[in-house]
Design an enzyme around this catalytic site. Structure first.
Site, short mmCIF file in Angstrom:
data_model
loop_
_atom_site.label_atom_id
_atom_site.label_comp_id
_atom_site.label_asym_id
_atom_site.label_seq_id
_atom_site.Cartn_x
_atom_site.Cartn_y
_atom_site.Cartn_z
N ASP A 166 -16.79 -2.28 4.60
CA ASP A 166 -17.54 -2.49 5.44
C ASP A 166 -18.15 -4.32 6.18
O ASP A 166 -17.95 -4.21 6.55
CB ASP A 166 -18.25 -1.62 6.00
CG ASP A 166 -17.92 -0.44 5.86
OD1 ASP A 166 -16.61 -0.11 6.56
OD2 ASP A 166 -18.48 0.90 5.97
N SER A 176 -17.52 7.81 1.41
CA SER A 176 -18.91 6.52 1.89
C SER A 176 -20.01 6.99 1.11
O SER A 176 -20.72 8.34 1.30
CB SER A 176 -19.29 7.63 3.30
OG SER A 176 -19.67 6.59 3.54
N ARG A 215 -33.79 2.42 3.58
CA ARG A 215 -33.66 1.16 4.76
C ARG A 215 -34.86 0.68 5.25
O ARG A 215 -34.71 -0.42 6.34
CB ARG A 215 -33.29 2.46 6.18
CG ARG A 215 -31.53 3.35 5.49
CD ARG A 215 -30.68 2.26 5.00
NE ARG A 215 -29.56 2.71 4.68
CZ ARG A 215 -28.75 2.47 3.81
NH1 ARG A 215 -28.63 1.72 4.01
NH2 ARG A 215 -27.02 2.68 4.12
N ASP A 222 -28.53 5.76 9.96
CA ASP A 222 -29.27 4.80 8.91
C ASP A 222 -28.82 3.32 10.14
O ASP A 222 -30.16 3.03 10.11
CB ASP A 222 -28.40 3.81 8.24
CG ASP A 222 -28.03 4.48 7.06
OD1 ASP A 222 -29.04 5.97 5.92
OD2 ASP A 222 -27.19 5.25 5.36
#
Ligand code: ARG
Length: 411
Positions: free
Chosen positions: A14, A174, A94, A123
């Protein structure tokens, strides 16, 4: 000179596609930022891939120590576990990434930052809220929210533009990982009725394959922070890494959770968090010894609030500072040693000891040194039961259905 954009870069498909896509669609120069929070990645390869894809600069930041000190340990002290199951590994990392994105953006004079999150996960919220609270002037670009490509189309895009994609065999999942845990999503896991296949797990052995002999671990805490493993003092990062390794071999730390995402959907998530599971259990056991009943109960409520706040990406808020202060205050006597037993997928606390323990043997014992004055009990119960007795007499005993609704007149 083109405007710069700082992209949070993992080196996966990605974000590799995103480097090129940002250049083509926004006309920006891309500076990639890879933040090392303890995932298993080859940082040199990631850097080379970013530059080969067209990034003008590829930064690597090693922040494991920062991650543990300011995010993981405070969450451990708080007992923050989302919906009673998820120790929040991804969610905790994050805001730290958002913080460094903003720092690098300031340093290189970027007008925007970017991340690889999709538009239906948590996220994106954590990145966006983090950046928007820290630096409101920055534009945020999330290519995966815009490009509408699925995985195969991304691979095709990478091929067409000569983007080097990681050569590791394409994972059907993922994955996000850091010191505090590994988060696994998508593929066959999307059917919550099906047991996760073994290949979803990488940090933990299946309990069936775990050793037939139990292993004991002693964990020392000071003020709610783990400081030693089997009486060997260790820094936080090493202690967590060592625990992940040892605990994982006993099949401990697997979590299968259907959780409520902030964006309103339920999703099936699989986690591996060996160190987190053991440390949370051990820390809790020490609190059982050192906090009063009232402190423990109130702190449980705070823990839930704290977990929701982390999950929802509201790290940089005054509410967080306030909860943090409360939690820190509760930890001043959470010092001592906890003994845990690992055996074929189970982790049990089997012993605890603290210089500040509120457990009093002479009060608790049924042996000969009993200091508890049992003759005082009837007086205590007389006053304790006063309001219940009064209410029963006035309101409950003459109800036709009886005091519990089960002793009334038979029909
Ligand atoms: N559901 C978890 C969370 O919101 C984990 C997300 C992990 N991301 C991933 N790409 N697997 O914190």
């Amino acid at each position: 000179m083109a405007e710069k954009c700082v992209l949070a870069y993992s080196g996966g498909l990605d974000t590799s596609v995103a480097v090129k896509w940002l250049m083509d669609n926004y006309g920006v120069e891309v500076v990639t930022l890879t933040v090392d929070v303890g995932g298993e990645i080859d940082l040199q390869a990631v850097k080379e891939r970013a530059l080969a894809t067209g990034a003008v600069d590829a930064r690597i930041l090693e922040v494991k120590d920062q991650f543990v000190r300011y995010f993981v340990f405070p969450a451990l002290q708080a007992g923050a576990v989302y919906e009673g199951k998820y120790p929040l590994a991804t969610a905790l990392a994050r805001p730290l990434m958002a913080y460094h994105l903003v720092e690098v953006a300031r340093e290189v004079g970027a007008g925007s930052v970017a991340h690889g999150c999709t538009g239906k996960g948590n996220d994106q919220v954590r990145f966006d809220v983090g950046v928007r609270t820290l630096e409101p002037g920055l534009r945020i670009i999330a290519p995966a929210r815009e490009w509408g490509m699925d995985r195969d189309q991304e691979i095709e895009y990478a091929r067409k533009h000569n983007i080097p994609v990681p050569l590791t065999k394409a994972s059907p999942y993922s994955i996000d990982e850091n010191l505090w845990g590994r988060s696994i999503e998508t593929g066959v896991l999307e059917d919550p009725a099906k047991e996760p296949p073994e290949d979803a797990y990488q940090w933990t052995l299946s309990p069936e394959k775990a050793p037939d002999k139990p292993q004991y671990l002693n964990i020392d805490f000071e003020g709610g922070i783990p400081t030693a493993l089997d009486h060997k003092e260790m820094d936080g990062v090493s202690l967590i890494q060592e625990l992940n390794r040892v605990v994982g071999t006993h099949g401990v730390g697997r979590i299968d959770h259907v959780e409520n995402r902030l964006v309103g959907i339920k999703s099936r998530e699989v986690y591996e968090a060996p160190a987190a599971v053991v440390l949370l259990a051990a820390h809790r056991a020490l609190e059982d010894m050192t906090l009063s009943k009232e402190q423990a109960r109130f702190k449980d409520r705070v823990a839930q609030e704290y977990a929701d706040l982390i999950y929802n990406g509201l790290w940089f808020t005054a509410h967080h500072q306030d909860l943090h202060s409360y939690v820190q205050s509760t930890q001043r006597h959470v010092t001592g040693t906890v003994r845990v037993k690992l055996y074929k997928g189970s982790c049990q606390v089997v012993g605890r000891d603290s210089p500040k323990s509120l457990y009093s043997l002479k009060e608790a014992t049924y042996g000969k040194d009993d200091a508890f004055d049992q003759r005082a009990a009837p007086g205590f119960i007389d006053i304790f039961s006063k309001s219940a007795r009064l209410q029963a007499e006035v309101q409950l005993l003459d109800q036709p259905e009886g005091p519990l609704g089960i002793t009334g007149p038979s029909e």
